[in-house]
Design a protein around this motif. Structure first.
Motif, PDB file in Angstrom:
ATOM      1  N   ILE A  73      -9.746   1.700  -2.942  1.00 36.54           N
ATOM      2  CA  ILE A  73      -9.703   1.671  -1.475  1.00 36.54           C
ATOM      3  C   ILE A  73     -10.857   0.823  -0.944  1.00 36.54           C
ATOM      4  CG2 ILE A  73     -10.075   3.082   0.589  1.00 36.54           C
ATOM      5  CD1 ILE A  73      -8.431   5.276  -0.750  1.00 36.54           C
ATOM      6  N   LYS A  74     -12.032   0.986  -1.537  1.00 38.62           N
ATOM      7  CA  LYS A  74     -13.184   0.178  -1.111  1.00 38.62           C
ATOM      8  C   LYS A  74     -12.927  -1.306  -1.348  1.00 38.62           C
ATOM      9  CE  LYS A  74     -16.728   3.705  -1.842  1.00 38.62           C
ATOM     10  NZ  LYS A  74     -17.880   4.108  -2.666  1.00 38.62           N
ATOM     11  N   GLU A  75     -12.377  -1.649  -2.521  1.00 32.50           N
ATOM     12  CA  GLU A  75     -12.088  -3.043  -2.828  1.00 32.50           C
ATOM     13  C   GLU A  75     -11.051  -3.616  -1.868  1.00 32.50           C
ATOM     14  OE1 GLU A  75     -10.863  -3.158  -6.890  1.00 32.50           O
ATOM     15  OE2 GLU A  75     -12.863  -2.690  -7.652  1.00 32.50           O
ATOM     16  N   GLN A  76     -10.015  -2.839  -1.575  1.00 32.73           N
ATOM     17  CA  GLN A  76      -8.993  -3.309  -0.638  1.00 32.73           C
ATOM     18  C   GLN A  76      -9.571  -3.525   0.747  1.00 32.73           C
ATOM     19  OE1 GLN A  76      -5.722  -0.567  -0.697  1.00 32.73           O
ATOM     20  NE2 GLN A  76      -4.837  -1.428  -2.559  1.00 32.73           N
ATOM     21  N   LYS A  77     -10.443  -2.617   1.163  1.00 33.43           N
ATOM     22  CA  LYS A  77     -11.060  -2.762   2.475  1.00 33.43           C
ATOM     23  C   LYS A  77     -11.913  -4.019   2.527  1.00 33.43           C
ATOM     24  CE  LYS A  77     -13.837  -0.166   5.833  1.00 33.43           C
ATOM     25  NZ  LYS A  77     -14.378  -1.338   6.423  1.00 33.43           N
ATOM     26  N   GLN A  78     -12.662  -4.290   1.456  1.00 30.02           N
ATOM     27  CA  GLN A  78     -13.477  -5.498   1.410  1.00 30.02           C
ATOM     28  C   GLN A  78     -12.607  -6.755   1.463  1.00 30.02           C
ATOM     29  OE1 GLN A  78     -15.800  -5.074  -2.140  1.00 30.02           O
ATOM     30  NE2 GLN A  78     -17.348  -3.784  -1.175  1.00 30.02           N
ATOM     31  N   SER A 138      -0.168   4.420   0.103  1.00 28.80           N
ATOM     32  CA  SER A 138      -1.140   5.486   0.319  1.00 28.80           C
ATOM     33  C   SER A 138      -0.480   6.815   0.650  1.00 28.80           C
ATOM     34  CB  SER A 138      -2.132   5.087   1.407  1.00 28.80           C
ATOM     35  OG  SER A 138      -1.457   4.846   2.615  1.00 28.80           O
ATOM     36  N   ARG A 148      -9.554  -7.008   2.715  1.00 31.84           N
ATOM     37  CA  ARG A 148      -8.971  -7.109   4.054  1.00 31.84           C
ATOM     38  C   ARG A 148      -9.993  -7.649   5.048  1.00 31.84           C
ATOM     39  NH1 ARG A 148      -6.068  -1.541   3.575  1.00 31.84           N
ATOM     40  NH2 ARG A 148      -4.057  -2.201   2.759  1.00 31.84           N
ATOM     41  N   ASP A 149     -11.203  -7.118   4.960  1.00 35.59           N
ATOM     42  CA  ASP A 149     -12.252  -7.594   5.860  1.00 35.59           C
ATOM     43  C   ASP A 149     -12.537  -9.076   5.622  1.00 35.59           C
ATOM     44  OD1 ASP A 149     -12.443  -5.099   6.977  1.00 35.59           O
ATOM     45  OD2 ASP A 149     -14.253  -4.515   5.874  1.00 35.59           O
ATOM     46  N   ASP A 177       0.849  -1.186   0.000  1.00 34.67           N
ATOM     47  CA  ASP A 177       0.000   0.000   0.000  1.00 34.67           C
ATOM     48  C   ASP A 177       0.886   1.238   0.000  1.00 34.67           C
ATOM     49  OD1 ASP A 177      -2.236   1.566   0.050  1.00 34.67           O
ATOM     50  OD2 ASP A 177      -2.403   1.533   2.245  1.00 34.67           O
TER      51      ASP A 177
END
Length: 188
Positions: free
Chosen positions: A148-153, A76, A155-156, A74
């Motif tokens: 970012i949304k895809e990465q968060k999903q 960021s 990771r979750d 990442d």
């Protein structure tokens, strides 16, 4: 061979030339020479063009960083810094183009209709280039938000209880216990 000092003579010739060029418009062969304000306009327009090209390069680098879909690498902080720099560049370019437009309207650049039209077309061209870069920047930011949304999903999905539900511990442990009991009870 003797040498003659001609520095003073050279300086006086340069000074005379500068005073003639600094005068309003010098006619040579029935043509009007370019006034100093016109060259200032061209220099500023050239600077804006170079700054737009530099901003495009930064935007391409940002797009490459954003397109990286790696979960573990990442970048960021680098992306955020580059986003701020590009945002500042776009604001500065917008301000510079506005100043150039005001300069072209309010200065002695407007010698004739052809020069006026050229100045307006240069300003319009710079404005359209800036608008295209701004749209590309917005698209990259939208892409970044989606990534970012895809990465968060992801990771979750990988860090939450999803893994334990996919491989229930009860069945695995009971098989291990059963096998170990059989091994102990029956020799192979």
């Amino acid at each position: 061979m003797t040498c003659r000092e001609r520095t003073l003579e050279y300086r006086s010739i340069v000074q005379a030339r500068r005073s003639r060029v600094a005068g309003a418009y010098v006619k040579q062969n029935n043509a009007v020479a370019v006034p100093p304000t016109r060259s200032q306009f061209n220099k500023v327009a050239g600077t804006i063009g170079r700054n737009i090209a530099n901003t495009c390069e930064k935007l391409e680098k940002l797009a490459m960083l954003v397109s990286n879909k790696s979960l573990f690498e990442d970048r960021s902080t680098e992306i955020n810094q580059l986003t701020e720099i590009i945002n500042e560049d776009l604001s500065g370019l917008d301000r510079m183009i506005g100043e150039l437009q005001a300069f072209s309207k309010n200065s002695a650049v407007q010698v004739n209709l052809q020069v006026s039209q050229h100045s307006n077309s240069v300003v319009c061209s710079l404005q359209s280039q800036l608008a295209h870069i701004t749209m590309d920047f917005k698209e990259v930011l939208v892409s970044r938000t989606e990534s970012i949304k895809e990465q968060k999903q992801r990771r979750d999905q990988f860090s939450s209880g999803s893994i334990s539900s996919a491989y229930p511990g009860d069945g695995f442990q009971s098989r291990v216990c059963y096998c170990s009991q059989n091994v102990l009870q029956t020799p192979c």
